[in-house]
Design an enzyme around this catalytic site. Structure first.
Site, short mmCIF file in Angstrom:
data_model
loop_
_atom_site.label_atom_id
_atom_site.label_comp_id
_atom_site.label_asym_id
_atom_site.label_seq_id
_atom_site.Cartn_x
_atom_site.Cartn_y
_atom_site.Cartn_z
N TYR A 53 53.11 37.04 72.04
CA TYR A 53 53.79 38.34 72.08
C TYR A 53 54.95 38.33 71.07
O TYR A 53 55.84 37.48 71.15
CB TYR A 53 54.28 38.60 73.50
CG TYR A 53 55.12 39.85 73.69
CD1 TYR A 53 54.91 40.98 72.90
CD2 TYR A 53 56.11 39.90 74.65
CE1 TYR A 53 55.68 42.12 73.08
CE2 TYR A 53 56.88 41.03 74.84
CZ TYR A 53 56.66 42.13 74.04
OH TYR A 53 57.42 43.26 74.21
N ALA A 54 54.93 39.30 70.15
CA ALA A 54 55.91 39.32 69.05
C ALA A 54 57.36 39.32 69.54
O ALA A 54 58.23 38.72 68.90
CB ALA A 54 55.65 40.54 68.16
N ASN A 55 57.63 39.98 70.66
CA ASN A 55 59.01 40.03 71.14
C ASN A 55 59.46 38.70 71.76
O ASN A 55 60.65 38.49 71.96
CB ASN A 55 59.17 41.14 72.19
CG ASN A 55 59.80 42.38 71.57
OD1 ASN A 55 60.29 42.35 70.45
ND2 ASN A 55 59.79 43.47 72.31
N TYR A 56 58.49 37.82 72.09
CA TYR A 56 58.86 36.48 72.56
C TYR A 56 58.82 35.57 71.33
O TYR A 56 57.96 34.69 71.22
CB TYR A 56 57.90 35.98 73.64
CG TYR A 56 57.92 36.75 74.94
CD1 TYR A 56 58.91 37.70 75.21
CD2 TYR A 56 56.95 36.53 75.91
CE1 TYR A 56 58.92 38.40 76.41
CE2 TYR A 56 56.96 37.22 77.11
CZ TYR A 56 57.95 38.16 77.35
OH TYR A 56 57.95 38.85 78.54
N ARG A 57 59.72 35.81 70.44
CA ARG A 57 59.67 35.15 69.13
C ARG A 57 59.64 33.63 69.28
O ARG A 57 60.45 33.05 70.00
CB ARG A 57 60.87 35.56 68.31
CG ARG A 57 60.92 34.83 67.02
CD ARG A 57 61.01 35.60 65.76
NE ARG A 57 61.75 36.81 65.73
CZ ARG A 57 61.32 37.91 65.11
NH1 ARG A 57 60.13 37.92 64.56
NH2 ARG A 57 62.08 38.99 65.06
#
Ligand code: FDA
Length: 533
Positions: free
Chosen positions: A474-478
């Protein structure tokens, strides 16, 4: 290939050095002079500039550094922080940064797990949207214009001031900035009913590398698509979002049921995997697992906490759970009824606090340590009991004493929104997402590598049980472990490694949009979308 990249890097460093010699000044001095020349009113811009000599520099910088891993004396710091209060300040900052070879890092809420909104390995300026956070709620038309520096709590609070039966499909933690959050997709309490936050954006105000202020119509549908999930910091700066508000009932129900291994937690999780994604869209079932000392014999055990929001009353929820998940034994005593806004406090573990706490942008959650490393996975097939036991045994390691792992059910409307509707591609076919939270306290920061290594070992262990080709994230969980661009250089092939994990086939369309809007790749960072050269 490597030697070509190295030569290009060397060339850019030499050019930067020549630039500073040619004017005889440090880059930030040229930059500051440029800012005052470009501003119509140099007194207002000077009040939003913080150089390292400014006594407030550290306070402003540290105000929203969420992950204290990136707040050490060795962490690279910006030459200048600009906190624009007008759109002309953004325009001047972009123009002068380009002219004087400085990179921009844009920060809204500062929650980036790898600190990319305020840390860079090249000379850089932070543009912090702390002064850009007006929230304008229009109940009649069920929309809100929200400036990108607002935090989610400000949106929830302003909506609740006018209506208790409208909400925004946003995240749980109220101090997250909407600038970065929506840019990376945005998942939250209502996502199985209404989709991601990006699915609920209907217009935006955006500034590009040439200082043009664009809205949905003038930016075109491709760029409008890209900024609603393609990751922050790649295309330009989002100034504001126009959000669709969604209906919620006046009364919602929340529950949380804890079970240890002795209380059958393993079998319950195995069953949860089978049914959670099929539960009504009105729920967001998840299960949090952590190691605890048993209250009975003091020995280590795993605690599994099953929780959910339900958009309805207890009387409506109980028969559903009795029919679909009787093994959990959910009872009336496990449930509480409240308004939707109160459920936000509940899931933030802030029950009984005044709603005003949602306005506190520097609030620090007491859940876990303030130093952390996060990873994510997607699961398409239920994992076996043996696999689960292996995960539990790792959670019992000494390094995992305050870590937790959450399975978050998918399904609901996520199965019905096409994978390419926005750049966020994790839709149909996912049973659940895994969130791995490895955290530690300040006094243990000297041992940070031990914790980070543990998170990598667990991630490796999970390889056979999670999504493959690509292993989705998930992009927001970099997570920079899954790949990153080289300093100063972003190549398509290298970026595809992490890009396909975050965006699957949407990555190529993101590259096309980037090539059009920012062909010289001014807006860049370790995981920004590269243009095609
Ligand atoms: P930050 O300001 O650090 O920005 C993140 C990225 O976006 C950076 O690359 C930055 O440059 C860029 N950016 C910021 N503002 C921009 C703008 N105006 N225009 C363009 N680019 C911009 N996620 C989730 O989906 N659901 C959740 O429930 C949670 N919960 C959660 C809890 C906690 C405690 C943390 C620390 C994080 C989460 N997250 C999350 C992850 C969160 O969504 C993610 O870190 C967001 O990028 C944070 O956005 P901020 O604006 O706060 O971050």
């Amino acid at each position: 290939m490597k030697s070509l990249q190295f030569s290009m890097l060397l060339l850019s460093l030499v050019l930067a050095a020549l630039l500073s010699f040619s004017t005889g000044a440090l880059p930030q001095e040229d930059f500051l002079r440029c800012l005052s020349l470009r501003s119509n009113d140099s007194s207002t811009i000077s009040s939003v500039i913080y150089t390292r000599n400014n006594p407030s520099y550290s306070t402003v910088l540290e105000s929203t550094i969420r992950n204290l891993r990136f707040n050490s004396t060795n962490t690279p710091k910006p030459l200048v922080i600009v906190t624009p209060s007008r759109t002309s300040h953004f325009q001047a900052t972009i123009y002068c940064s380009r002219k004087h070879g400085l990179q921009i890092r844009t920060r809204s809420g500062g929650h980036d797990y790898e600190g990319l909104s305020y840390v860079a390995k090249v000379p850089f300026v932070v543009v912090d949207l702390v002064n850009f956070r007006t929230v304008d709620v229009d109940v009649e038309n069920r929309v809100a214009w929200v400036q990108a520096g607002a935090i989610l709590g400000e949106i929830y609070y302003r909506i609740a001031e006018k209506s208790r039966t409208l909400a925004f499909a946003g995240g749980i933690f109220h101090s997250i900035g909407v600038g970065g959050y929506i840019s990376g997709g945005g998942f939250g309490l209502l996502f199985r009913k209404y989709g991601t936050a990006g699915d609920n954006v209907i217009d935006a105000q955006f500034i590009d590398v040439n200082g043009r202020i664009l809205d949905r119509k003038s930016m075109g549908e491709d760029l409008f698509w890209a900024i609603r999930g393609g990751g922050g910091g790649s295309f330009g700066i989002v100034l504001a979002w126009k959000l669709k508000l969604v209906p919620v009932p006046a009364i919602v129900t929340v529950f949380s049921v804890n079970r240890t291994l002795k209380q059958n937690a393993t079998q319950l999780i195995l069953r949860w995997q089978e049914i959670a994604h099929q539960l009504p869209d009105e729920m967001n079932p998840d299960v949090t697992m952590l190691s605890v000392n048993s209250t009975q014999d003091g020995r280590k055990t795993i605690l599994a906490s099953f929780s959910s929001l339900f958009l309805g009353t207890i009387d409506e929820l109980l028969p559903i759970m009795q029919q679909r998940f009787p093994e959990l034994g959910l009872s009336r005593q496990d449930c509480s009824e409240m308004s939707w806004i109160e459920s936000v406090l509940y899931f933030n573990q802030l029950q009984n606090q005044p709603l005003e706490i949602l306005l506190n942008r520097t609030f620090r959650t007491s859940v876990g340590g303030q130093y952390y490393k996060i990873k994510s996975d997607y699961v398409k097939e239920p994992i076996s009991e043996t696999a689960l036991n292996g995960l539990f045994s790792r959670l019992s390691d000494e390094e995992a004493s305050s870590d937790f792992i959450i399975f978050m059910a998918y399904g609901g409307i996520m199965d019905r929104i096409p994978e390419d509707a926005t750049p966020f591609p994790h839709r149909a076919g996912n049973l659940y997402k895994i969130y791995y939270d490895v955290n530690w306290q300040e006094q243990d920061n000297v041992n940070s590598q031990k914790y980070i290594d543990w998170s990598r070992r667990v991630y490796n262990y999970m390889t056979p049980f999670v999504s493959k080709s690509p292993r989705e994230a998930y992009a927001n969980y970099r997570d920079l472990d899954i790949g990153s661009n080289n300093v100063g250089i972003t190549g398509y092939r290298q970026a595809s490694v992490w890009g396909r994990k975050y965006f699957k086939n949407n990555f190529d369309r993101l590259v096309q949009v980037k090539t059009k809007i920012d062909p010289q790749n001014f807006f860049k960072h370790e995981q920004s979308i590269p243009p095609l050269h």
